[in-house]
Design an enzyme around this catalytic site. Structure first.
Site, mmCIF file in Angstrom:
data_model
loop_
_atom_site.group_PDB
_atom_site.id
_atom_site.type_symbol
_atom_site.label_atom_id
_atom_site.label_comp_id
_atom_site.label_asym_id
_atom_site.label_seq_id
_atom_site.Cartn_x
_atom_site.Cartn_y
_atom_site.Cartn_z
ATOM 1 N N HIS A 12 0.855 -1.191 0.000
ATOM 2 C CA HIS A 12 0.000 0.000 0.000
ATOM 3 C C HIS A 12 0.886 1.234 0.000
ATOM 4 O O HIS A 12 1.940 1.234 0.644
ATOM 5 C CB HIS A 12 -0.896 -0.002 1.250
ATOM 6 C CG HIS A 12 -2.058 0.921 1.133
ATOM 7 N ND1 HIS A 12 -1.968 2.260 1.406
ATOM 8 C CD2 HIS A 12 -3.326 0.698 0.719
ATOM 9 C CE1 HIS A 12 -3.144 2.819 1.181
ATOM 10 N NE2 HIS A 12 -3.993 1.909 0.763
ATOM 11 N N ASP B 268 -7.951 -5.390 0.236
ATOM 12 C CA ASP B 268 -8.463 -6.283 -0.807
ATOM 13 C C ASP B 268 -8.068 -7.744 -0.613
ATOM 14 O O ASP B 268 -8.568 -8.612 -1.324
ATOM 15 C CB ASP B 268 -7.950 -5.820 -2.186
ATOM 16 C CG ASP B 268 -8.551 -4.487 -2.576
ATOM 17 O OD1 ASP B 268 -9.742 -4.300 -2.322
ATOM 18 O OD2 ASP B 268 -7.816 -3.641 -3.121
HETATM 19 N N1 ACO Z 1 4.122 -7.859 -4.481
HETATM 20 C C1 ACO Z 1 5.470 -7.835 -4.665
HETATM 21 N N2 ACO Z 1 6.227 -6.713 -4.597
HETATM 22 C C2 ACO Z 1 5.587 -5.557 -4.344
HETATM 23 C C3 ACO Z 1 4.183 -5.501 -4.151
HETATM 24 C C4 ACO Z 1 3.458 -6.709 -4.228
HETATM 25 N N3 ACO Z 1 2.143 -6.719 -4.057
HETATM 26 N N4 ACO Z 1 3.826 -4.223 -3.932
HETATM 27 C C5 ACO Z 1 4.956 -3.494 -3.977
HETATM 28 N N5 ACO Z 1 6.014 -4.294 -4.227
HETATM 29 C C6 ACO Z 1 7.404 -3.870 -4.315
HETATM 30 C C7 ACO Z 1 7.696 -3.203 -5.658
HETATM 31 O O1 ACO Z 1 8.144 -4.120 -6.625
HETATM 32 C C8 ACO Z 1 8.753 -2.198 -5.272
HETATM 33 O O2 ACO Z 1 9.978 -2.890 -5.169
HETATM 34 P P1 ACO Z 1 11.355 -2.159 -5.606
HETATM 35 O O3 ACO Z 1 11.465 -0.923 -4.742
HETATM 36 O O4 ACO Z 1 12.392 -3.194 -5.334
HETATM 37 O O5 ACO Z 1 11.188 -1.834 -7.059
HETATM 38 C C9 ACO Z 1 8.365 -1.769 -3.864
HETATM 39 O O6 ACO Z 1 7.617 -2.861 -3.323
HETATM 40 C C10 ACO Z 1 7.522 -0.495 -3.817
HETATM 41 O O7 ACO Z 1 6.397 -0.688 -4.675
HETATM 42 P P2 ACO Z 1 5.716 0.491 -5.480
HETATM 43 O O8 ACO Z 1 4.934 -0.101 -6.605
HETATM 44 O O9 ACO Z 1 6.730 1.535 -5.802
HETATM 45 O O10 ACO Z 1 4.736 1.060 -4.358
HETATM 46 P P3 ACO Z 1 3.517 2.017 -4.608
HETATM 47 O O11 ACO Z 1 3.270 2.719 -3.334
HETATM 48 O O12 ACO Z 1 3.734 2.843 -5.825
HETATM 49 O O13 ACO Z 1 2.327 0.997 -4.966
HETATM 50 C C11 ACO Z 1 0.579 -0.585 -4.702
HETATM 51 C C12 ACO Z 1 1.369 0.557 -4.047
HETATM 52 C C13 ACO Z 1 0.097 -0.163 -6.100
HETATM 53 C C14 ACO Z 1 -0.646 -0.870 -3.838
HETATM 54 C C15 ACO Z 1 1.496 -1.841 -4.805
HETATM 55 O O14 ACO Z 1 1.870 -2.264 -3.519
HETATM 56 C C16 ACO Z 1 0.814 -3.006 -5.558
HETATM 57 O O15 ACO Z 1 0.887 -3.063 -6.781
HETATM 58 N N6 ACO Z 1 0.122 -3.925 -4.815
HETATM 59 C C17 ACO Z 1 -0.639 -4.985 -5.470
HETATM 60 C C18 ACO Z 1 -1.984 -4.445 -5.950
HETATM 61 C C19 ACO Z 1 -2.946 -4.171 -4.824
HETATM 62 O O16 ACO Z 1 -3.126 -4.986 -3.926
HETATM 63 N N7 ACO Z 1 -3.614 -3.004 -4.897
HETATM 64 C C20 ACO Z 1 -4.650 -2.588 -3.917
HETATM 65 C C21 ACO Z 1 -4.143 -1.491 -3.047
HETATM 66 S S1 ACO Z 1 -5.364 -1.054 -1.833
HETATM 67 C C22 ACO Z 1 -6.473 -0.139 -2.717
HETATM 68 O O17 ACO Z 1 -6.186 0.549 -3.638
HETATM 69 C C23 ACO Z 1 -7.851 -0.238 -2.318
#
Ligand code: ACO
Length: 430
Positions: A307, A364
């Site tokens: 998140h 979620d």
């Molecule tokens: N699985 C594996 N690795 C992850 C995940 C995940 N679910 N989420 C983040 N990471 C990693 C990324 O690869 C990144 O790694 P790096 O720094 O080595 O490149 C690091 O964690 C940071 O991730 P970002 O994508 O930069 O974080 P951001 O804050 O932009 O994204 C998000 C947040 C979109 C929720 C992300 O965690 C994700 O894609 N999660 C899966 C989708 C999801 O569950 N979305 C629902 C969110 S809750 C809502 O909106 C109601």
């Protein structure tokens, strides 16, 4: 004395910037005069460090895993409130008195019907259309029936428009579902409370009356409360952006629905169940999928994990996880994907990659398992999230409209493309 921050720029300029402190002691540097005074802007892709407004609606402490609406904790609301009360709280700023609640609930009961002409719109969608595509179009279409003739935002009818939207979204959602399964529409019944009315429109059959199980109604009420608002997330920021142009409430909320649909946002609840099913079909090999999620060359991510704001367990996910076991037990449902989800969570939370990046289950991760248990089909998960989020969007739209300092949302950019190129005639291009 008010605090300031001093910024020294490489060209020798220096500027004192006001520091704003929120009621929960959050600090922000007010850069609104930065460009006018120095010619510089700030660059913050994804807005991870940018406050776009001040707001009194919702507070999140992502490090501690705290979420409060109008000062009341999400755990307190989840344990004690009805969704209708939470909607009122978010929009009007206080819990309704008995009289206010009675009037609000009564209005919601009376405005569930949609204009009869709108029913025909459903015939034009393909039966394979995703219900979110239908819902967003239908909510935008409400502007044609209930908005101002000019389509502009107006506070004159705000309360009635808000009631119409909260009430009719259920009818539009249920009709979208009925269309997708080729069953006749079930009209709303004004004698029924909010959640029962929606469940009946979803599941009643001409040949068999649907009587909702109180466990199912309570589970839906809980899920709607947990989704009701989450400050400046992507869809709420979209509603505010569109509303800042003075677009009407229905148009602004329709844009929020489309933002919510994305798999990285509200669409993740559908993706989580698809992912859990896939892992189950693959022999419940949890280790393999945790390894895939960690592999930077593999685009696979654990859906329902991570998140932007929470660097701790999402408090909504905690409540849902607790409810999940209880609801499934009370309904006598055994869902093998719950076992996969629990093993996946356990494995991920003890893994260094997830620990270092502070990736915890979000709202979620477990919600889809409850939706399934109460009979909601997978492609309706994000629709239910939408119904829950509508009061939050309305509250933010209202707050923005009432804020005299609101300006049209218009971020800037740093241009890094070609400079001074010349037009080349088509015949001369190689
Ligand atoms: N699985 C594996 N690795 C992850 C995940 C995940 N679910 N989420 C983040 N990471 C990693 C990324 O690869 C990144 O790694 P790096 O720094 O080595 O490149 C690091 O964690 C940071 O991730 P970002 O994508 O930069 O974080 P951001 O804050 O932009 O994204 C998000 C947040 C979109 C929720 C992300 O965690 C994700 O894609 N999660 C899966 C989708 C999801 O569950 N979305 C629902 C969110 S809750 C809502 O909106 C109601």
């Amino acid at each position: 004395m008010s605090e300031t921050a001093k910024l020294n720029l490489p060209d020798g300029q220096s500027i004192e910037l006001p520091v704003i402190t929120g009621t929960e002691n959050e600090k922000a540097i007010d850069i609104s005069q930065l460009r006018a005074k120095t010619g510089h802007i700030t660059l913050d892709p994804g807005y991870g460090n940018t406050g776009s407004c001040t707001s009194k609606i919702t507070f999140i402490d992502g490090e501690k895993g705290v979420l409060r609406h109008r000062g009341i904790s999400i755990e307190d609301l989840a344990a004690n409130a009805s969704f209708v009360e939470v909607a009122y709280l978010l929009i009007f700023g206080h819990l309704p008195t008995l009289e206010e609640h009675g009037r609000f609930a009564q209005e919601l009961r009376h405005h569930a019907l949609i204009h009869e002409d709108m029913k025909h719109f459903f015939d034009s969608f393909s039966s394979s259309a995703h219900p979110m595509a239908i819902l967003s179009a239908m909510v935008a279409s409400l502007s044609a029936y209930y908005g101002q003739a000019t389509g502009e935002a107006s506070m004159e009818n705000f309360e009635m428009d808000a009631i119409r939207l909260i009430s009719k979204i259920r009818t539009l959602a249920a009709f979208s579902y009925r269309k997708s399964i080729g069953k006749p529409f079930i009209y709303p019944k004004s004698a029924l409370p909010y959640c029962e009315n929606f469940l009946r429109m979803m599941f009643n059959m001409p040949e068999e009356d649907y009587i909702p199980d109180p466990e199912v109604t309570n589970a839906l009420n809980l899920l709607l409360i947990l989704h009701a608002d989450h400050e400046q997330n992507c869809s709420t920021s979209t509603v505010r952006s569109v509303g800042s142009t003075k677009a009407n409430l229905f148009a602004s909320v329709a844009s929020g629905i489309l933002a919510l649909w994305g798999p990285l946002h509200g669409g993740a609840n559908q993706q989580v169940v698809n992912m859990l099913e896939m892992i189950k079909e693959d022999g419940s090999n949890v280790d393999k999928y945790v390894a895939k999620a960690k592999d930077s060359k593999d685009p696979f991510r654990l859906m329902g994990f991570g998140h932007r704001v929470y660097k701790n367990y999402d408090p909504r996910a905690k409540v849902i996880k607790g409810a999940c076991d209880k609801v499934l037990e009370k309904l006598g449902v055994h869902d093998p994907v719950l076992e996969v989800a629990k093993r996946l969570e356990e494995h991920a939370l003890s893994d260094d990659y997830f620990k270092e990046l502070k990736l915890f289950p979000n709202v979620d991760f477990y919600s889809g398992i409850i939706y399934r248990a109460i009979g909601i089909p997978t492609d309706m998960f994000t629709v239910i999230f939408t119904i829950g989020r509508v009061p939050g969007w309305i509250a933010h739209w209202k707050e923005m409209m009432e804020e005299p300092k609101t300006r049209i949302v218009r971020p800037r950019q740093v241009y890094n493309g070609d400079t001074n190129s010349k037009y080349i005639p088509r015949s001369d291009r190689s």
